[in-house]
Design an enzyme around this catalytic site. Structure first.
Site, PDB file in Angstrom:
ATOM      1  N   LYS A 216       0.837  -1.195   0.000  1.00 54.28           N
ATOM      2  CA  LYS A 216       0.000   0.000   0.000  1.00 54.28           C
ATOM      3  C   LYS A 216       0.879   1.255   0.000  1.00 54.28           C
ATOM      4  O   LYS A 216       0.672   2.167  -0.774  1.00 54.28           O
ATOM      5  CB  LYS A 216      -0.924  -0.031   1.228  1.00 54.28           C
ATOM      6  CG  LYS A 216      -1.788   1.196   1.358  1.00 54.28           C
ATOM      7  CD  LYS A 216      -2.736   1.097   2.538  1.00 54.28           C
ATOM      8  CE  LYS A 216      -3.406   2.452   2.766  1.00 54.28           C
ATOM      9  NZ  LYS A 216      -4.315   2.455   3.899  1.00 54.28           N
TER      10      LYS A 216
ATOM     11  N   GLU B  46      10.468  -4.648   4.623  1.00 46.77           N
ATOM     12  CA  GLU B  46      10.570  -6.053   4.205  1.00 46.77           C
ATOM     13  C   GLU B  46      10.292  -6.180   2.705  1.00 46.77           C
ATOM     14  O   GLU B  46      11.026  -6.834   1.957  1.00 46.77           O
ATOM     15  CB  GLU B  46       9.555  -6.930   4.965  1.00 46.77           C
ATOM     16  CG  GLU B  46       9.838  -7.097   6.445  1.00 46.77           C
ATOM     17  CD  GLU B  46       9.107  -6.064   7.291  1.00 46.77           C
ATOM     18  OE1 GLU B  46       8.839  -4.949   6.774  1.00 46.77           O
ATOM     19  OE2 GLU B  46       8.827  -6.365   8.458  1.00 46.77           O
TER      20      GLU B  46
ATOM     21  N   ARG C 133      -5.310  -4.307   5.818  1.00 51.55           N
ATOM     22  CA  ARG C 133      -5.906  -5.628   6.105  1.00 51.55           C
ATOM     23  C   ARG C 133      -7.291  -5.778   5.505  1.00 51.55           C
ATOM     24  O   ARG C 133      -7.927  -6.825   5.676  1.00 51.55           O
ATOM     25  CB  ARG C 133      -5.915  -5.876   7.617  1.00 51.55           C
ATOM     26  CG  ARG C 133      -6.548  -4.775   8.441  1.00 51.55           C
ATOM     27  CD  ARG C 133      -6.211  -4.913   9.931  1.00 51.55           C
ATOM     28  NE  ARG C 133      -6.671  -3.773  10.718  1.00 51.55           N
ATOM     29  CZ  ARG C 133      -5.997  -2.636  10.874  1.00 51.55           C
ATOM     30  NH1 ARG C 133      -4.825  -2.469  10.283  1.00 51.55           N
ATOM     31  NH2 ARG C 133      -6.469  -1.660  11.612  1.00 51.55           N
TER      32      ARG C 133
ATOM     33  N   GLU D  21      -5.016  -6.687  14.690  1.00 57.05           N
ATOM     34  CA  GLU D  21      -4.460  -5.394  14.295  1.00 57.05           C
ATOM     35  C   GLU D  21      -5.558  -4.317  14.326  1.00 57.05           C
ATOM     36  O   GLU D  21      -5.284  -3.141  14.520  1.00 57.05           O
ATOM     37  CB  GLU D  21      -3.811  -5.472  12.901  1.00 57.05           C
ATOM     38  CG  GLU D  21      -2.822  -4.339  12.649  1.00 57.05           C
ATOM     39  CD  GLU D  21      -2.062  -4.450  11.326  1.00 57.05           C
ATOM     40  OE1 GLU D  21      -2.679  -4.337  10.260  1.00 57.05           O
ATOM     41  OE2 GLU D  21      -0.825  -4.643  11.365  1.00 57.05           O
TER      42      GLU D  21
ATOM     43  N   HIS E 137      -5.120 -33.443  17.050  1.00 55.35           N
ATOM     44  CA  HIS E 137      -4.016 -34.309  17.481  1.00 55.35           C
ATOM     45  C   HIS E 137      -2.888 -33.494  18.076  1.00 55.35           C
ATOM     46  O   HIS E 137      -1.754 -33.963  18.155  1.00 55.35           O
ATOM     47  CB  HIS E 137      -3.542 -35.159  16.303  1.00 55.35           C
ATOM     48  CG  HIS E 137      -4.639 -36.046  15.794  1.00 55.35           C
ATOM     49  ND1 HIS E 137      -4.876 -37.297  16.312  1.00 55.35           N
ATOM     50  CD2 HIS E 137      -5.616 -35.823  14.886  1.00 55.35           C
ATOM     51  CE1 HIS E 137      -5.940 -37.830  15.712  1.00 55.35           C
ATOM     52  NE2 HIS E 137      -6.406 -36.943  14.843  1.00 55.35           N
TER      53      HIS E 137
ATOM     54  N   LYS F 268       9.226  -0.903  14.214  1.00 53.97           N
ATOM     55  CA  LYS F 268       9.823  -0.550  12.908  1.00 53.97           C
ATOM     56  C   LYS F 268      10.929   0.495  13.102  1.00 53.97           C
ATOM     57  O   LYS F 268      12.004   0.388  12.524  1.00 53.97           O
ATOM     58  CB  LYS F 268       8.758   0.046  11.971  1.00 53.97           C
ATOM     59  CG  LYS F 268       7.710  -0.924  11.481  1.00 53.97           C
ATOM     60  CD  LYS F 268       6.791  -0.233  10.483  1.00 53.97           C
ATOM     61  CE  LYS F 268       5.572  -1.075  10.146  1.00 53.97           C
ATOM     62  NZ  LYS F 268       4.600  -0.402   9.298  1.00 53.97           N
TER      63      LYS F 268
HETATM   64  O1  F6P Z   1       3.125  -3.133   9.763  1.00 55.39           O
HETATM   65  C1  F6P Z   1       1.754  -3.254   9.618  1.00 55.39           C
HETATM   66  C2  F6P Z   1       1.297  -2.869   8.248  1.00 55.39           C
HETATM   67  O2  F6P Z   1       1.248  -1.500   8.111  1.00 55.39           O
HETATM   68  C3  F6P Z   1      -0.044  -3.515   7.958  1.00 55.39           C
HETATM   69  O3  F6P Z   1      -1.102  -2.789   8.453  1.00 55.39           O
HETATM   70  C4  F6P Z   1      -0.003  -3.624   6.485  1.00 55.39           C
HETATM   71  O4  F6P Z   1      -0.965  -4.522   6.010  1.00 55.39           O
HETATM   72  C5  F6P Z   1       1.411  -4.088   6.275  1.00 55.39           C
HETATM   73  O5  F6P Z   1       2.152  -3.374   7.235  1.00 55.39           O
HETATM   74  C6  F6P Z   1       1.973  -3.875   4.914  1.00 55.39           C
HETATM   75  O6  F6P Z   1       1.957  -2.542   4.542  1.00 55.39           O
HETATM   76  P1  F6P Z   1       2.156  -2.119   3.028  1.00 55.39           P
HETATM   77  O7  F6P Z   1       1.073  -2.724   2.239  1.00 55.39           O
HETATM   78  O8  F6P Z   1       2.116  -0.617   3.037  1.00 55.39           O
HETATM   79  O9  F6P Z   1       3.508  -2.627   2.592  1.00 55.39           O
END
Ligand code: F6P
Length: 518
Positions: A202, A208, A260, A345, A376, A485
């Site tokens: 987004k 990451e 989300r 969240e 199990h 973060k």
């Molecule tokens: O760290 C949480 C978050 O902001 C989530 O709410 C979101 O879905 C995810 O990181 C990924 O964010 P983005 O789509 O901006 O990479």
């Protein structure tokens, strides 16, 4: 914004506390069924695509009535209407919350369409055309979604759930973790010419995803891949950042779609590639049917509302701390993980929308595994442990395979576990004693198909909305993920330099240890 009264300031809340203090709220489910032949009918309901049996929950008509009164006094319906009307109910970020618009059908020809809905359909058409193009391209054998959180969990869960509808010959991969082992293992079997990378973020800033995307691009170029426009596609609200990264094929969405809640947007492209444009439209249509149910059904016959009210009863009046998610379908393997983000969240917060500390508990811990596997492993504790953990079963009437005997056995196990939790077993003082009276909800779909799945997901979204609304929370921000973060950014250079100045003793000790040569 519409006025909301926080739950603990309502008369209904006080009445429920009084009710809980009285012995009458200690419901024995076995007796409740004995004395009321209509209990199953009264506490079950068919909503679009989803049948829900709520009758094995520790409530009765009086408690449900009190909870519905709570929803009314908290202004849940007004808050819901404000969301549907596009009000900026995400007050801490001053944003509207409009994921429902992503599944709102195009109005009939000639009817007027609000600008945001026109944008939704323009992007949807373009994205589905792209999905069909990838599906129709025999040279493309692998699609890799690089994203995390909402840009991973929803699409990954849905692609897996709808595997029976997926196009043969296209493999979909999901890389989320910054741990290089994941990307490395995925790239091992790929060729640049046969692969499309979807960079899903987004914000297009998530460390990451940016790290994985940069490594994927380096791998692609090092392997002789040349045509970035054909092999990289960005799904983001931040098209400029994607362009700066070197990606020109992009599908956008908007700040009024929470991460989300974004699998209905361009973030759903992996789903569309897997099941095709018609399948994706059916997925949206199922969700829209649930939206209409949530928007129009009276509260007492409104399934997301009824589910959320049971959640409130358990968390705030019974003190239950978690909910176990038990999908009896192996394709729903990622369902618990998806729900974890959706609920924890959204509502894992200790202040209300105005920042005031809440004097009551909020979101429970969600966890689980597909049945029958969980039976199990940890079901021992669900049946005989010291905590009561409500269990939420999901079962599917008709399987997509033809293997003999399996499905009846699967369904029998789901029914038996719910039954065992409730009826228990006598063995006074012995190890075979099951107290019983342990609650569960049983959700039933006719089949696991795009429309049903869309409705099931939308139902969960709205349920989370309702509990957040009653708690007075802003369910659409996530400030709790920020501190980690920031600290990770500060620690990263210290791992290289060894500088531990100003760090707490434990972090400094671990950092030194990590830098010691083996
Ligand atoms: O760290 C949480 C978050 O902001 C989530 O709410 C979101 O879905 C995810 O990181 C990924 O964010 P983005 O789509 O901006 O990479």
């Amino acid at each position: 914004m519409t006025e909301r009264t926080r739950c603990d300031r309502t008369a209904a809340w006080s009445a429920l506390r009084v009710a809980r203090a009285g012995a009458a709220s200690d419901i024995d489910l076995r007796k409740a069924f004995d004395v009321d032949a209509g209990r199953f009918e009264a506490f079950s309901q068919q909503a679009p695509h989803v049948f829900a049996d709520l009758s094995k929950n520790l409530i009765d008509a009086r408690i449900e009535h009190g909870l519905l009164q709570l929803a009314r006094e908290c202004g849940v319906a007004g808050h819901r209407d404000a969301m549907f009307a596009g009000a900026a109910i995400n007050n801490t970020e001053q944003r509207a919350v409009r994921h429902v618009l992503l599944r709102t059908p195009r109005p009939a020809a000639g009817a007027s369409m609000e600008p945001d809905l026109a944008l939704v359909h323009e992007t949807l058409d373009a994205m589905l055309a792209y999905a069909e193009q990838v599906r129709g391209d025999p040279a493309i054998t692998d699609v890799v979604n690089i994203g995390i959180g909402g840009s991973d969990l929803g699409p990954q869960m849905a692609v897996r759930a709808l595997d029976a509808f997926a196009q043969a010959g296209k493999r979909l991969h999901f890389v989320s973790n910054v741990d290089g082992h994941e990307l490395d293992a995925t790239l091992r079997d790929l060729t640049p010419a046969g692969t499309v990378f979807l960079i899903a973020s987004k914000t297009f800033t998530t460390i990451e995803t940016m790290t994985n995307a940069a490594s994927a691009k380096r791998w692609f170029e090092a392997q002789g891949g040349g045509d970035i426009a054909r092999h990289f596609c960005a799904l983001t609200t931040n098209v400029e950042a994607a362009n700066r990264f070197g990606i020109t094929t992009t599908f956008g969405f908007w700040d009024w779609v929470g991460g989300r809640y974004s699998l209905w947007s361009a973030i759903g492209l992996p789903i569309a590639i897997a099941i095709g444009a018609d399948g994706f439209r059916a997925f949206l249509a199922g969700a829209h049917e649930m939206d209409e149910h949530f928007r129009t059904a009276p509260l007492e016959r409104n399934l997301p509302v009824r589910l959320a009210l049971i959640d409130i009863w358990y968390r705030n009046f019974r003190g239950f701390t978690s909910r176990s998610i038990a999908p009896y379908h192996s394709a729903l393997a990622r369902w618990p993980a998806y729900l974890q983000q959706l609920e924890m969240e959204s509502n894992g917060k200790r202040v209300d929308a105005q920042g005031e500390t809440l004097p009551f508990d909020t979101a429970p811990v969600l966890w689980g595994e597909p049945g029958t596997n969980g039976q199990h492993a940890y079901f021992q504790q669900l049946h005989q442990g010291t905590d009561v953990v409500p269990v939420e079963f999901v079962a599917v009437k008709t399987p997509r395979h033809t293997l003999e005997g399996h499905h009846d056995l699967l369904l029998a196990n789901a029914l038996a576990q719910a039954q065992a939790l409730m009826v228990g077993q006598a063995d006074p003082g012995g190890h075979r004693h099951f107290t019983g009276n342990r609650p569960s909800t049983f959700l039933l779909l006719d089949e696991l198909a795009p429309g049903n799945l869309g409705a099931l997901i939308a139902m969960q979204e709205h349920r989370v909305f309702v509990s957040g609304s009653i708690w007075g929370i802003n369910s659409f921000d996530q400030w709790g993920v920020e501190l980690g973060k920031v600290l990770a950014k500060a620690i990263a250079p210290r791992l290289a330099s060894g500088d531990v100045a100003g760090l707490d003793g434990s972090t400094a000790g671990l950092l030194r240890r990590l830098r010691t040569k083996p």
